[in-house]
Design a protein around this motif. Structure first.
Motif, PDB file in Angstrom:
ATOM      1  N   PRO A 159       1.122  -1.019  -0.082  1.00  0.00           N
ATOM      2  CA  PRO A 159       0.159   0.498  -0.181  1.00  0.00           C
ATOM      3  C   PRO A 159       0.834   1.647  -0.526  1.00  0.00           C
ATOM      4  N   ASN A 160       1.865   1.361   0.326  1.00  0.00           N
ATOM      5  CA  ASN A 160       3.364   2.555   0.729  1.00  0.00           C
ATOM      6  C   ASN A 160       3.219   2.888  -0.640  1.00  0.00           C
ATOM      7  N   LEU A 161       4.070   2.119  -1.310  1.00  0.00           N
ATOM      8  CA  LEU A 161       4.296   2.543  -3.401  1.00  0.00           C
ATOM      9  C   LEU A 161       2.924   2.351  -3.586  1.00  0.00           C
ATOM     10  N   ALA A 162       2.157   1.970  -3.425  1.00  0.00           N
ATOM     11  CA  ALA A 162       0.345   3.132  -3.843  1.00  0.00           C
ATOM     12  C   ALA A 162       0.162   3.957  -3.548  1.00  0.00           C
ATOM     13  N   PHE A 163      -0.016   4.018  -2.417  1.00  0.00           N
ATOM     14  CA  PHE A 163      -0.629   5.889  -1.736  1.00  0.00           C
ATOM     15  C   PHE A 163       1.005   6.903  -2.792  1.00  0.00           C
ATOM     16  N   MET A 164       2.082   6.056  -2.798  1.00  0.00           N
ATOM     17  CA  MET A 164       3.102   7.447  -3.039  1.00  0.00           C
ATOM     18  C   MET A 164       2.664   7.363  -4.708  1.00  0.00           C
ATOM     19  N   TYR A 165       2.458   6.791  -5.418  1.00  0.00           N
ATOM     20  CA  TYR A 165       2.503   6.199  -6.725  1.00  0.00           C
ATOM     21  C   TYR A 165       0.641   6.355  -7.906  1.00  0.00           C
ATOM     22  N   GLY A 166       0.255   6.416  -6.739  1.00  0.00           N
ATOM     23  CA  GLY A 166      -0.802   5.833  -7.487  1.00  0.00           C
ATOM     24  C   GLY A 166      -2.196   7.352  -8.037  1.00  0.00           C
ATOM     25  N   GLU A 167      -3.043   7.189  -8.028  1.00  0.00           N
ATOM     26  CA  GLU A 167      -4.090   8.379  -7.866  1.00  0.00           C
ATOM     27  C   GLU A 167      -5.794   7.859  -7.604  1.00  0.00           C
ATOM     28  N   ARG A 168      -5.598   6.566  -7.776  1.00  0.00           N
ATOM     29  CA  ARG A 168      -7.369   6.317  -7.651  1.00  0.00           C
ATOM     30  C   ARG A 168      -6.810   4.729  -6.701  1.00  0.00           C
ATOM     31  N   PHE A 169      -8.041   4.475  -5.711  1.00  0.00           N
ATOM     32  CA  PHE A 169      -7.319   3.835  -4.810  1.00  0.00           C
ATOM     33  C   PHE A 169      -8.580   2.934  -4.661  1.00  0.00           C
ATOM     34  N   TYR A 170      -8.420   0.834  -4.306  1.00  0.00           N
ATOM     35  CA  TYR A 170      -9.521   0.151  -4.465  1.00  0.00           C
ATOM     36  C   TYR A 170      -8.856  -1.366  -4.100  1.00  0.00           C
ATOM     37  N   LEU A 171      -9.735  -1.888  -2.701  1.00  0.00           N
ATOM     38  CA  LEU A 171      -9.057  -2.446  -1.967  1.00  0.00           C
ATOM     39  C   LEU A 171     -10.056  -3.930  -2.274  1.00  0.00           C
ATOM     40  N   MET A 172      -9.034  -5.214  -2.441  1.00  0.00           N
ATOM     41  CA  MET A 172     -10.509  -6.326  -2.844  1.00  0.00           C
ATOM     42  C   MET A 172     -10.220  -6.901  -1.509  1.00  0.00           C
ATOM     43  N   GLN A 173     -11.837  -6.708  -0.812  1.00  0.00           N
ATOM     44  CA  GLN A 173     -11.945  -7.434   0.884  1.00  0.00           C
ATOM     45  C   GLN A 173     -12.986  -8.184   0.403  1.00  0.00           C
ATOM     46  N   ASN A 174     -13.326  -9.634   1.087  1.00  0.00           N
ATOM     47  CA  ASN A 174     -14.966 -10.083   1.188  1.00  0.00           C
ATOM     48  C   ASN A 174     -15.697 -10.297  -0.530  1.00  0.00           C
ATOM     49  N   LYS A 175     -14.516 -10.957  -0.775  1.00  0.00           N
ATOM     50  CA  LYS A 175     -14.823 -11.195  -2.645  1.00  0.00           C
ATOM     51  C   LYS A 175     -15.610  -9.581  -3.735  1.00  0.00           C
ATOM     52  N   GLN A 176     -15.133  -8.659  -2.711  1.00  0.00           N
ATOM     53  CA  GLN A 176     -15.627  -7.552  -2.781  1.00  0.00           C
ATOM     54  C   GLN A 176     -14.834  -6.333  -3.644  1.00  0.00           C
ATOM     55  N   LEU A 177     -14.585  -5.277  -4.432  1.00  0.00           N
ATOM     56  CA  LEU A 177     -13.775  -4.545  -4.704  1.00  0.00           C
ATOM     57  C   LEU A 177     -14.409  -3.362  -4.441  1.00  0.00           C
ATOM     58  N   VAL A 178     -13.685  -2.800  -3.008  1.00  0.00           N
ATOM     59  CA  VAL A 178     -13.926  -1.227  -2.110  1.00  0.00           C
ATOM     60  C   VAL A 178     -13.258  -0.385  -2.804  1.00  0.00           C
ATOM     61  N   ASP A 179     -13.762   0.577  -3.185  1.00  0.00           N
ATOM     62  CA  ASP A 179     -13.149   1.850  -3.417  1.00  0.00           C
ATOM     63  C   ASP A 179     -12.906   2.815  -2.250  1.00  0.00           C
ATOM     64  N   ILE A 180     -11.882   2.942  -2.169  1.00  0.00           N
ATOM     65  CA  ILE A 180     -11.653   3.750  -0.651  1.00  0.00           C
ATOM     66  C   ILE A 180     -10.431   4.676  -0.843  1.00  0.00           C
ATOM     67  N   GLN A 181     -11.080   5.573  -2.363  1.00  0.00           N
ATOM     68  CA  GLN A 181     -10.376   6.965  -2.577  1.00  0.00           C
ATOM     69  C   GLN A 181     -11.044   7.833  -1.611  1.00  0.00           C
ATOM     70  N   ALA A 182     -12.096   8.001  -1.220  1.00  0.00           N
ATOM     71  CA  ALA A 182     -12.886   9.330   0.157  1.00  0.00           C
ATOM     72  C   ALA A 182     -12.705   8.536   1.076  1.00  0.00           C
ATOM     73  N   ILE A 183     -11.906   7.435   2.128  1.00  0.00           N
ATOM     74  CA  ILE A 183     -11.713   6.806   2.665  1.00  0.00           C
ATOM     75  C   ILE A 183     -10.042   7.700   3.607  1.00  0.00           C
ATOM     76  N   GLN A 184     -10.183   8.291   5.242  1.00  0.00           N
ATOM     77  CA  GLN A 184      -9.100   8.432   4.953  1.00  0.00           C
ATOM     78  C   GLN A 184      -8.755   8.452   6.366  1.00  0.00           C
ATOM     79  N   GLY A 185      -7.756   9.065   6.557  1.00  0.00           N
ATOM     80  CA  GLY A 185      -7.893   8.919   8.271  1.00  0.00           C
ATOM     81  C   GLY A 185      -8.015   8.051   9.444  1.00  0.00           C
TER      82      GLY A 185
END
Length: 255
Positions: free
Chosen positions: A199-225
């Motif tokens: 996740p650290n390399l992802a957050f350093m270089y990426g623009e949009r972020f998703y998390l594969m969890q519980n057989k779902q793809l979760v958009d985590i762009q708006a999740i912070q803190g």
């Protein structure tokens, strides 16, 4: 923002084992989007479906409005898609030039043209790799091989580029080199979808972020803190320490 890839009610199973369950997601045109998740979470299955390597899924996967199953390889395809998966072995001593030329195969009816050779030289020059052009691919380091394979995809001039763990097995120097290259391509308008562990390399270089969890793809762009902190701890089953690095959030395992 225009959506280049749209996924609707996507499900996939291996025999009776459900891997993806009613996934809905979209990926923006001209952005570097990264899918995170643990081993076995379904990231590679999702990648194979999007890359066209797995067609036995339920639901819809559309690239620029066209169903993925209907997009064929070749110069006249509706949208040009390039992909690089994480497993590639070559035992024959092809030169770097020959390896990259295979990426132009769909452009050449019978034999490589001057244009094909020029494209190979141009892409190697762009990434300061021209000195490798006549070297055997098998003599290269792991990092050099990964960059050459990326060049092999890029000579196809894809509108969509998909990468499965592009920094896997690379040292820090080549991890940064590959990710800088990918980020530059996104800035030039290429739509890039990348599967990553870190996740650290992802957050350093990426623009949009998703998390594969519980057989779902979760958009985590708006999740912070704290919410993001807890989500990553739950996902990776580790206590994590949050730090700020040059304006980017990073998470380190607690010792």
């Amino acid at each position: 923002m225009r959506q280049m890839i749209e996924i609707s009610e996507l499900s996939f199973s291996y025999d009776k084992e459900i891997v993806l369950d009613n996934v809905n997601a979209s990926f923006e045109k001209g952005k570097l989007s990264i899918i995170l998740g643990r081993n076995g979470s379904g990231k590679s299955t999702m990648f194979n479906i999007l890359a066209g390597l797995e067609k036995k899924y339920h639901g819809k996967v559309c690239f620029d409005g066209q169903e993925r199953r209907n997009i064929k390889l070749g110069k006249e395809q509706h949208i040009r898609i390039g992909f690089l998966n994480q497993f590639h072995q070559t035992t024959f001593p092809f030169t770097v030039k020959e390896v990259i030329l295979t990426g132009r195969a769909s452009f050449a009816k019978f034999a490589p043209s001057d244009e094909d050779f020029n494209e190979v030289s141009a892409i190697l020059s762009r990434f300061q790799l021209l000195h490798l052009i006549d070297k055997p691919y098998t003599s290269l380091s792991g990092g050099e091989r990964q960059l050459v394979l990326l060049c092999r995809v890029l000579v196809q001039k894809p509108e969509v580029l998909m990468l499965d763990e592009p920094t896997n097995h690379l040292d820090l120097h080549y991890q940064v080199a590959v990710l800088k290259c990918i980020k530059q391509l996104a800035e030039e308008g290429t739509t890039i979808l990348c599967v990553m562990h870190d996740p650290n390399l992802a957050f350093m270089y990426g623009e949009r972020f998703y998390l594969m969890q519980n057989k779902q793809l979760v958009d985590i762009q708006a999740i912070q803190g704290e919410e993001l902190h807890k989500l990553l701890e739950d996902t990776y089953q580790l206590p994590l320490h949050r730090i700020d690095n040059q304006g980017k959030v990073m998470f380190m395992p607690l010792i």
